[in-house]
Design a protein around this motif. Sequence first.
Motif, PDB file in Angstrom:
ATOM      1  N   GLU A 209      43.941  35.439  42.963  1.00 10.80           N
ATOM      2  CA  GLU A 209      44.388  34.016  42.968  1.00 10.80           C
ATOM      3  C   GLU A 209      43.482  32.958  43.298  1.00 10.80           C
ATOM      4  N   GLY A 210      43.396  31.839  42.827  1.00  7.03           N
ATOM      5  CA  GLY A 210      42.319  30.974  43.284  1.00  7.03           C
ATOM      6  C   GLY A 210      41.002  30.884  42.807  1.00  7.03           C
TER       7      GLY A 210
ATOM      8  N   PHE B 268      24.150  32.747  46.789  1.00  3.16           N
ATOM      9  CA  PHE B 268      23.971  34.053  46.101  1.00  3.16           C
ATOM     10  C   PHE B 268      22.373  34.538  46.701  1.00  3.16           C
ATOM     11  N   ALA B 269      22.013  34.225  47.817  1.00  4.92           N
ATOM     12  CA  ALA B 269      20.909  34.682  48.436  1.00  4.92           C
ATOM     13  C   ALA B 269      20.564  36.066  48.653  1.00  4.92           C
ATOM     14  N   ASP B 270      21.694  36.859  48.860  1.00  5.38           N
ATOM     15  CA  ASP B 270      21.755  38.279  49.086  1.00  5.38           C
ATOM     16  C   ASP B 270      22.128  39.019  47.987  1.00  5.38           C
TER      17      ASP B 270
ATOM     18  N   VAL C 295      31.151  36.414  36.389  1.00  9.41           N
ATOM     19  CA  VAL C 295      31.507  36.368  37.932  1.00  9.41           C
ATOM     20  C   VAL C 295      32.788  35.679  38.043  1.00  9.41           C
ATOM     21  N   ALA C 296      33.397  35.784  39.140  1.00  8.33           N
ATOM     22  CA  ALA C 296      34.717  34.964  39.523  1.00  8.33           C
ATOM     23  C   ALA C 296      34.230  34.349  40.782  1.00  8.33           C
ATOM     24  N   LEU C 297      34.613  32.826  40.466  1.00  9.25           N
ATOM     25  CA  LEU C 297      34.316  32.154  41.660  1.00  9.25           C
ATOM     26  C   LEU C 297      35.233  31.450  42.293  1.00  9.25           C
ATOM     27  N   LYS C 298      35.362  31.104  43.739  1.00  9.51           N
ATOM     28  CA  LYS C 298      36.357  30.174  44.172  1.00  9.51           C
ATOM     29  C   LYS C 298      35.638  28.942  44.485  1.00  9.51           C
TER      30      LYS C 298
ATOM     31  N   ASP D 204      33.281  31.023  47.494  1.00  8.71           N
ATOM     32  CA  ASP D 204      33.315  32.480  47.575  1.00  8.71           C
ATOM     33  C   ASP D 204      33.009  33.099  46.092  1.00  8.71           C
ATOM     34  N   PHE D 205      32.544  34.183  45.917  1.00  8.89           N
ATOM     35  CA  PHE D 205      32.388  34.821  44.508  1.00  8.89           C
ATOM     36  C   PHE D 205      32.554  36.249  44.419  1.00  8.89           C
ATOM     37  N   ILE D 206      32.842  36.669  43.468  1.00 13.20           N
ATOM     38  CA  ILE D 206      32.881  38.262  43.082  1.00 13.20           C
ATOM     39  C   ILE D 206      32.187  38.498  41.922  1.00 13.20           C
ATOM     40  N   SER D 207      31.148  39.514  41.622  1.00 17.79           N
ATOM     41  CA  SER D 207      30.531  39.752  40.716  1.00 17.79           C
ATOM     42  C   SER D 207      30.701  41.148  40.288  1.00 17.79           C
ATOM     43  N   GLN D 208      30.106  41.583  39.270  1.00 17.60           N
ATOM     44  CA  GLN D 208      30.528  42.879  38.533  1.00 17.60           C
ATOM     45  C   GLN D 208      29.322  43.850  38.986  1.00 17.60           C
TER      46      GLN D 208
END
Length: 115
Positions: free
Chosen positions: A40-41, A77-79, A88-91, A111-115
């Motif tokens: 959520e978010g 996204f530096a690392d 991707v999913a971003l907040k 924040d982000f979530i990537s596959q």
Amino acid sequence: MYIYQNKTPMKSLLKLLTLISIITLSCKSQKTEIPISIPEGYMSGLLSIVEDSPCKYQFKIESSEETFDLVNAEEKFADVKLKNGQTVALKILRLRRSNRCENLLPVEVLDFISQ
């Protein structure tokens, strides 16, 4: 004639085993992408990396026509090694500032979530 009949089932069995092997190997080689589970978010979309632009990292939401300029993406996204066109999913936090690029809304990545 008996020897000929004995070879025919062997050839059929060999053909059947070959067919099964080909089907099995072709099924294993196909990758299925597991969709990102979106908390959520967060918003899911495609990341675009445009090298020769002041808005290098752009994010297009799947559910709408909005495209965002990710102003702090370099540090967030530096690392992580991200690819052009990656899901991707971003907040994000929308910013009240002038647009660096036409038709792109400036946002800060929280924040982000990537596959």
